[in-house]
Design a protein around this motif. Structure first.
Motif, PDB file in Angstrom:
ATOM      1  N   GLN A  30       0.812  -1.215   0.000  1.00  0.00           N
ATOM      2  CA  GLN A  30       0.000   0.000   0.000  1.00  0.00           C
ATOM      3  C   GLN A  30       0.850   1.272   0.000  1.00  0.00           C
ATOM      4  O   GLN A  30       1.994   1.264   0.433  1.00  0.00           O
ATOM      5  CB  GLN A  30      -0.916   0.022   1.222  1.00  0.00           C
ATOM      6  N   THR A  31       0.247   2.353  -0.441  1.00  0.00           N
ATOM      7  CA  THR A  31       0.859   3.672  -0.468  1.00  0.00           C
ATOM      8  C   THR A  31      -0.060   4.625   0.282  1.00  0.00           C
ATOM      9  O   THR A  31      -1.271   4.581   0.111  1.00  0.00           O
ATOM     10  CB  THR A  31       0.997   4.156  -1.928  1.00  0.00           C
ATOM     11  N   LEU A  32       0.529   5.490   1.109  1.00  0.00           N
ATOM     12  CA  LEU A  32      -0.274   6.493   1.816  1.00  0.00           C
ATOM     13  C   LEU A  32      -0.717   7.564   0.826  1.00  0.00           C
ATOM     14  O   LEU A  32       0.079   8.079   0.047  1.00  0.00           O
ATOM     15  CB  LEU A  32       0.535   7.152   2.930  1.00  0.00           C
ATOM     16  N   LYS A  33      -1.989   7.898   0.879  1.00  0.00           N
ATOM     17  CA  LYS A  33      -2.557   8.951   0.038  1.00  0.00           C
ATOM     18  C   LYS A  33      -3.208   9.989   0.951  1.00  0.00           C
ATOM     19  O   LYS A  33      -3.681   9.665   2.034  1.00  0.00           O
ATOM     20  CB  LYS A  33      -3.623   8.380  -0.894  1.00  0.00           C
ATOM     21  N   LEU A  34      -3.221  11.213   0.498  1.00  0.00           N
ATOM     22  CA  LEU A  34      -3.886  12.301   1.205  1.00  0.00           C
ATOM     23  C   LEU A  34      -4.877  12.957   0.267  1.00  0.00           C
ATOM     24  O   LEU A  34      -4.613  13.105  -0.930  1.00  0.00           O
ATOM     25  CB  LEU A  34      -2.879  13.352   1.664  1.00  0.00           C
ATOM     26  N   LYS A  35      -5.996  13.355   0.835  1.00  0.00           N
ATOM     27  CA  LYS A  35      -7.009  14.069   0.063  1.00  0.00           C
ATOM     28  C   LYS A  35      -7.503  15.216   0.928  1.00  0.00           C
ATOM     29  O   LYS A  35      -7.667  15.060   2.138  1.00  0.00           O
ATOM     30  CB  LYS A  35      -8.160  13.127  -0.273  1.00  0.00           C
ATOM     31  N   TYR A  36      -7.710  16.345   0.325  1.00  0.00           N
ATOM     32  CA  TYR A  36      -8.190  17.513   1.050  1.00  0.00           C
ATOM     33  C   TYR A  36      -9.512  17.935   0.437  1.00  0.00           C
ATOM     34  O   TYR A  36      -9.577  18.250  -0.757  1.00  0.00           O
ATOM     35  CB  TYR A  36      -7.173  18.643   0.952  1.00  0.00           C
ATOM     36  N   GLU A  37     -10.549  17.907   1.225  1.00  0.00           N
ATOM     37  CA  GLU A  37     -11.860  18.337   0.752  1.00  0.00           C
ATOM     38  C   GLU A  37     -12.117  19.743   1.279  1.00  0.00           C
ATOM     39  O   GLU A  37     -12.079  19.975   2.485  1.00  0.00           O
ATOM     40  CB  GLU A  37     -12.945  17.379   1.228  1.00  0.00           C
TER      41      GLU A  37
END
Length: 109
Positions: A30-37
């Protein structure tokens, strides 16, 4: 897939949040992902990652978090171990306002 949703400074209005996923993370597949809403357009992001002792192990700037994917290597190219990591995201909006928030990420093997 689990995600951690962290309310940000403007969250009182219930509109802005940082999402870090998957949690907990197994770095082999797995790879860490970031999302900003957010309802406001962002100008840029700075991402700093610290290990549990407080040492900064990763630091990068991005025009968009869509480009962020961390495979658990330090800035020096060293594979990092299991444990707790703190992800600090500094967001600068197009109007010049700055929001900083953090997420805790558990890495397991």
């Amino acid at each position: 897939q689990l995600a951690v949703k962290i309310p940000l400074g403007k969250a009182a209005a219930g509109k802005d949040r940082l999402i870090a996923y998957p949690v907990p993370l197994n770095p082999a597949p797995q790879t860490l992902k970031l999302k900003y809403e957010s309802s406001a357009p962002a100008g840029s992001f700075a991402v700093d990652i610290y290990d549990a002792s407080g040492e900064k192990v990763f630091s990068r700037k991005y025009g968009s978090l869509d480009a962020f994917a961390w495979k658990w290597f330090s800035d020096r190219g060293r594979r990092l171990g299991a444990g707790l990591y703190i992800v600090k995201v500094r967001r600068e909006d197009a109007d010049g306002s700055v929001t900083t928030d953090t997420a805790r990420i558990l890495v397991k093997r």
